[in-house]
Design a protein around this motif. Structure first.
Motif, PDB file in Angstrom:
ATOM      1  N   GLN A 114      34.214 -61.799 -15.327  1.00 47.15           N
ATOM      2  CA  GLN A 114      34.248 -60.841 -14.223  1.00 47.15           C
ATOM      3  C   GLN A 114      32.977 -60.015 -14.131  1.00 47.15           C
ATOM      4  O   GLN A 114      32.684 -59.434 -13.082  1.00 47.15           O
ATOM      5  N   GLY A 115      32.245 -59.937 -15.220  1.00 43.97           N
ATOM      6  CA  GLY A 115      31.015 -59.156 -15.228  1.00 43.97           C
ATOM      7  C   GLY A 115      31.191 -57.826 -15.943  1.00 43.97           C
ATOM      8  O   GLY A 115      32.281 -57.243 -15.954  1.00 43.97           O
ATOM      9  N   THR A 116      30.118 -57.356 -16.538  1.00 45.98           N
ATOM     10  CA  THR A 116      30.098 -56.052 -17.183  1.00 45.98           C
ATOM     11  C   THR A 116      28.788 -55.371 -16.771  1.00 45.98           C
ATOM     12  O   THR A 116      27.730 -55.979 -16.788  1.00 45.98           O
ATOM     13  N   GLU A 117      28.896 -54.111 -16.374  1.00 48.80           N
ATOM     14  CA  GLU A 117      27.741 -53.443 -15.773  1.00 48.80           C
ATOM     15  C   GLU A 117      26.871 -52.732 -16.791  1.00 48.80           C
ATOM     16  O   GLU A 117      27.369 -51.982 -17.639  1.00 48.80           O
ATOM     17  N   VAL A 118      25.577 -52.979 -16.676  1.00 44.74           N
ATOM     18  CA  VAL A 118      24.588 -52.320 -17.519  1.00 44.74           C
ATOM     19  C   VAL A 118      23.708 -51.463 -16.612  1.00 44.74           C
ATOM     20  O   VAL A 118      23.135 -51.969 -15.647  1.00 44.74           O
TER      21      VAL A 118
END
Length: 122
Positions: A114-118
């Motif tokens: 799903q993605g992980t935000e940096v």
């Protein structure tokens, strides 16, 4: 169907470090990280082939990021050092059942997280 779960995204200052993790629910042989920066297309960051441990990196992260497998598990980490504001992006984990072909070719991967935000900001 194999599913991927990512974790580790956060807000960090320039020059800081962050570790992303991704675990696949089934057996895979290659895992990779891609990212999508605001307004840009998704791009490859790093990849690893489990069978021989070979790793691949995009030029813009060489020497700063390290991808590694978590023991014998279907799990990888992406250690990101010396982060820059330009590294701010949504980071996606992906995997494929068999390696082969250019590691940056997104159509070769079978499943995506799903993605992980940096976010890198002062």
């Amino acid at each position: 169907q194999v599913q991927l779960v990512e974790s580790g995204g956060d807000l960090v200052q320039p020059g800081g470090s962050l570790k992303l993790s991704c675990t696949a629910s089934g057996n895979v042989e290659q895992m990779a990280w891609f990212r999508r920066r605001p307004g840009l297309q998704r791009e490859g960051v790093a990849a690893i082939i489990f069978t021989d441990g070979v790793t691949f990196y995009s030029d813009f992260v060489k020497g700063r990021f390290t991808i590694s497998r978590d023991g014998a598990k279907n799990s990888v980490t992406l250690l990101m050092n010396d982060l820059k504001i330009g590294d701010s992006a949504m980071y996606y984990c992906t995997a494929r059942l068999r390696p082969g072909g250019p590691w940056t070719r997104q159509s070769l991967y079978h499943m995506w997280g799903q993605g992980t935000e940096v976010t890198v900001s002062a």
